[in-house]
Design an enzyme around this catalytic site. Structure first.
Site, mmCIF file in Angstrom:
data_model
loop_
_atom_site.group_PDB
_atom_site.id
_atom_site.type_symbol
_atom_site.label_atom_id
_atom_site.label_comp_id
_atom_site.label_asym_id
_atom_site.label_seq_id
_atom_site.Cartn_x
_atom_site.Cartn_y
_atom_site.Cartn_z
ATOM 1 N N ARG A 39 7.371 -2.230 6.340
ATOM 2 C CA ARG A 39 7.855 -3.601 6.341
ATOM 3 C C ARG A 39 7.828 -4.201 7.744
ATOM 4 O O ARG A 39 7.585 -5.406 7.904
ATOM 5 C CB ARG A 39 9.257 -3.652 5.741
ATOM 6 C CG ARG A 39 9.254 -3.418 4.226
ATOM 7 C CD ARG A 39 10.642 -3.156 3.675
ATOM 8 N NE ARG A 39 11.574 -4.228 4.001
ATOM 9 C CZ ARG A 39 12.888 -4.142 3.807
ATOM 10 N NH1 ARG A 39 13.416 -3.023 3.301
ATOM 11 N NH2 ARG A 39 13.672 -5.150 4.120
ATOM 12 N N ASP B 217 13.489 1.780 -0.728
ATOM 13 C CA ASP B 217 14.672 0.976 -0.434
ATOM 14 C C ASP B 217 15.020 0.039 -1.583
ATOM 15 O O ASP B 217 14.228 -0.148 -2.523
ATOM 16 C CB ASP B 217 14.434 0.134 0.826
ATOM 17 C CG ASP B 217 14.453 0.959 2.102
ATOM 18 O OD1 ASP B 217 14.988 2.080 2.073
ATOM 19 O OD2 ASP B 217 13.934 0.468 3.125
ATOM 20 N N ARG C 39 11.929 7.924 -1.026
ATOM 21 C CA ARG C 39 13.199 7.236 -1.249
ATOM 22 C C ARG C 39 13.014 5.746 -0.940
ATOM 23 O O ARG C 39 13.330 5.278 0.153
ATOM 24 C CB ARG C 39 14.302 7.839 -0.379
ATOM 25 C CG ARG C 39 14.661 9.266 -0.773
ATOM 26 C CD ARG C 39 15.876 9.755 -0.016
ATOM 27 N NE ARG C 39 15.605 9.893 1.408
ATOM 28 C CZ ARG C 39 16.518 10.261 2.307
ATOM 29 N NH1 ARG C 39 17.749 10.514 1.929
ATOM 30 N NH2 ARG C 39 16.192 10.382 3.575
ATOM 31 N N TYR D 283 1.011 2.715 0.306
ATOM 32 C CA TYR D 283 1.846 1.590 -0.091
ATOM 33 C C TYR D 283 1.009 0.317 -0.076
ATOM 34 O O TYR D 283 0.010 0.215 0.644
ATOM 35 C CB TYR D 283 3.016 1.411 0.873
ATOM 36 C CG TYR D 283 4.148 2.395 0.694
ATOM 37 C CD1 TYR D 283 5.283 2.055 -0.031
ATOM 38 C CD2 TYR D 283 4.090 3.656 1.279
ATOM 39 C CE1 TYR D 283 6.334 2.952 -0.180
ATOM 40 C CE2 TYR D 283 5.133 4.559 1.132
ATOM 41 C CZ TYR D 283 6.248 4.197 0.403
ATOM 42 O OH TYR D 283 7.289 5.088 0.253
#
Length: 254
Positions: free
Chosen positions: A207, A61, A59, A120
């Protein structure tokens, strides 16, 4: 299916009703606000002629992109070749969402539960001038970053740790323990790419890791400070949260 998207104009992956935080135009009756899942559900329902639920592995952002998101859906239209479905649905999707491949899966396949690891990437544009034509795809940092120090700090995050300090409060997971398999930093000209592979990630974890590594690169923390942050298990002890536009879901391993 495997799909890619540019998340700039979407409020993340997950289907959502409009709420008090949504500032865009009211969606049509029965529609959610602009999300990737919303666009996919409507495109598949139109092509297949029956309601479709699309379940994505991650999911992402608002503002986050994907190169290799994986999702599953069910249909009884078995007479339509998968490639025919892919092309027809792509024709209904906006230009910033693309289904790369569709293939039959086992009846019990679940895009979320069967995920073994994810990778990622985070892209930083490290130059005095901002990237004019694709600013929504990078985090622009004009100050010179110490890549060697960032790599030292990154190495300390590899392995199994309690990542409470590197997760947004209220992440909702039963355990904050995660295993980072690799964390590498590559630089080519002004482009810096931080790659993170792990068995799973907490809310905003990548992040926050990137924001912390950038602080190390700026000389505001020493690389060894990362160990203290892990031990503290306290979000304020780690660095700031990097903005979403530099983050990409690269691939998912099953």
């Amino acid at each position: 299916m495997t799909l890619a998207y540019r998340g700039t104009h979407y409020h993340g992956w997950q289907w959502q009703y409009a709420n008090e935080l949504y500032k865009g135009p009211p969606p049509p009756p029965g529609h959610g606000i602009p999300t990737v899942q919303e666009k996919l559900i409507r495109a598949f329902t139109y092509v297949l002629g029956h309601p479709v639920q699309v379940v994505g592995s991650s999911r992402t952002d608002a503002g986050v992109h994907a190169k290799g998101q994986v999702a599953h859906f069910d249909t009884f239209r078995e007479h339509i070749p998968p490639e025919g479905i892919r092309r027809s649905v792509n024709h209904q999707l906006p230009d910033d969402i693309l289904i790369r491949a569709i293939e039959p899966a086992a009846d019990d396949f679940d895009a979320i539960l069967h995920t073994r690891s994810k990778r990622y990437q985070y892209a930083i544009w490290n130059a005095e001038d901002r990237p004019l034509f694709n600013a929504d795809l990078y985090w622009h940092r004009w100050q010179t970053l110490d890549i060697a120090a960032m790599r030292q700090a990154a190495a300390l995050l590899v392995g199994t740790h309690d990542f409470t300090s590197f997760a947004k409060a209220g992440h909702g997971r039963q355990s904050p323990v995660r295993n980072i398999h690799s964390l590498d930093i590559c630089q080519r000209g002004p482009k810096i790419v931080i790659g993170v592979e792990g068995n799973g990630f907490l809310w905003r974890m990548i992040r926050i890791i990137v924001g912390t590594l950038v602080e190390v690169g700026l000389g505001r923390y020493g690389p060894d400070r990362v160990q203290q942050m892990l031990k503290a298990t306290h979000r304020p002890d780690a660095g700031p949260t990097a903005p979403p536009q530099g983050l990409y879901l690269q691939w998912i391993n099953y």
